[in-house]
Design an enzyme around this catalytic site. Structure first.
Site: not given
Ligand code: NAD
Length: 441
Positions: A109, A185-186, A189-190, A207, A241, A422
């Protein structure tokens, strides 16, 4: 990933032994080079991600530049602790050292913005990194790679791996020579990253997503609150986010708020991302657009009212953009708190507006989701804004504003929105290992 980790491991002894000032100068140079190419970076970010050129020009790329400058400066100002124990004849102090190879994983994003928010503190502290941008948005990371050598970043210090999460991301998370992972990320995934990294006891910074409330009391200054809440709901197509997606309005002003809020949302122009007058660009993918639309349909099926946007207003797109993944800012009212639209992160240009009566009630309802990232509170009563801010389960609370950030202070979420923080001090602590040393004299 294997080759990148090896390169990072080999580069670590030299990079970590440089003085903070030497590293700072290199970070500043990299910031200058990105700034010099700001327009090219902004164009690429907009084309790759779908965001408007205006947003990329004014938010994404300037912030990427600032990330390097900020950590180039802040690394010079940390001090460690020291205590004395005269009765024992002892002095204690702490020392901090970089950890090693940091694995950095970022989402689509805010591509360069979030990737550099991790690379900058990691290398400023003396770590070397293997960074994996989202496979959906890798172009600006690639462009940055081309500037590393010119900035004086030694080979192996910053390695960028382009690949999918399942393959490249997971290989990084599971690599035994990568002791720390910073992930944005999401939440889903976390969870997977936490599981996969558990056998190695890795240090994690997570995050994650949000379901951020805006709480609007009847003494709020609506002339400030309404345009800001439209922005907090729809900026970057709602794909931040920190975007607001649940708006609680005190009953006395509910009708007036709704009327004015919808009128303001309708002013936002959705269209060609390259047009500087566009406010809303394209969503990241067809699948994501479908997902966001599904939420609107579900809300309608549950009896909620869609006041503007998706399915209500015509979306007039220029001829060249007709096949794009566009969606109008959409406002939904009369949604139940239990509805998936009020509980799940939609991550698109959709916001829900509901009424409340009392302070006690709205705090309970605002806290009634699994997330806890960001909240906004609107009121002219200074006592009330402090009271409510203290009781909200949220890593960040903005009162009478949104997205005003001081990078010195902690950023991050509670509950399902993340683990760790962070920021200047927090990133320094995350990216260094602390040791307590005791000297008897
Ligand atoms: P995502 O979790 O699908 O992907 C994020 C990253 O993780 C990508 O680089 C992806 O390739 C990688 N990934 C996916 N599966 C993985 C695995 N099994 N092992 C290691 N890495 C893996 O998230 P997205 O759809 O790219 O982003 C949107 C999400 O990010 C939303 O939930 C949003 O709220 C969150 N987000 C949070 C913040 C914050 O600071 N809290 C900021 C921006 C976005």
């Amino acid at each position: 990933v294997e080759a990148a980790v090896k390169a990072a491991k080999d580069a670590f002894p030299i990079w970590s032994s440089k003085s903070p000032l030497e590293r700072s100068q290199i970070l500043n140079k990299l910031a200058d080079l990105i700034e010099h190419d700001l327009e090219a970076f902004a164009q690429a970010e907009s084309k790759d991600q779908g965001k408007t050129i205006t947003f990329a020009r004014t938010v994404d790329i300037p912030r990427a530049v600032h990330n390097f400058r900020f950590f180039a400066s802040s690394i010079l100002h940390h001090v460690t602790e020291c205590t004395e124990m005269p009765t024992m004849g002892c002095v204690h102090y702490t020392s901090r050292a970089p950890v090693g190879v940091a694995g950095l994983i970022s989402p689509w994003n805010l591509p360069l913005y979030l990737l550099t928010w991790k690379i900058a503190p990691a290398i400023a502290c003396g770590n070397t990194v293997v960074a994996k941008p989202s496979e959906m948005t890798s172009v600006t990371a690639w462009m940055m790679c081309k500037l590393l050598e010119k900035a004086g970043v030694p080979p192996g210090v910053v390695n960028v791996v382009f690949g999918t999460g399942a393959k490249a991301g997971e290989a990084l998370v599971c690599h035994p020579d990568v002791p720390l992972i910073s992930f944005t990320g999401s939440t889903l995934t976390a969870q997977r990253i936490t599981e996969k990294s558990a056998p190695h006891c890795k240090r994690l910074s997570l995050e994650l997503g949000g379901k951020n409330p805006a709480i609007i009391f009847d003494d709020a200054d609506l002339s400030q609150c309404i345009p800001t809440t439209v922005r907090s709901s729809f900026a970057n197509q709602g794909e931040i986010c920190l975007c607001t997606s649940r708006i609680f309005v005190q009953r006395g002003i509910y009708s007036e708020f709704l009327k004015r809020f919808v009128a303001e949302a309708k002013k936002w122009k959705t269209g060609n991302p390259s047009d500087p007058t566009s406010d809303v660009g394209a969503l990241i993918s067809k699948e994501h657009l479908e997902k966001v639309r599904t939420y609107v349909k579900k809300a309608q099926a549950e009896g909620a009212r869609v006041l503007c946007g998706e399915g209500v207003d015509p979306l007039a797109l220029p001829p060249g953009n007709q096949k794009g993944y566009f969606m109008l800012p959409t406002v939904i009212a009369e949604v139940k708190d239990e509805s998936c639209c009020m509980q799940e992160e939609i991550f698109g240009p959709v916001t829900c507006v509901v009424a409340f009566d009392t302070e006690e009630e709205v705090i309970r309802r605002a806290n009634g989701v699994k997330y806890g990232l960001a909240a906004t509170v609107w009121s002219g009563n200074v006592g009330r804004v402090h009271r409510v801010a203290h009781r909200l389960q949220s890593g960040l609370v903005w009162t009478n504003c949104w997205l005003v950030r001081d990078l010195n202070l902690p950023f991050g979420g509670m509950k399902a929105s993340g683990i760790g923080r962070e920021g200047a001090k927090d990133s320094y602590e995350f990216f260094t290992e602390v040791k307590t040393i005791t000297i008897k004299h």
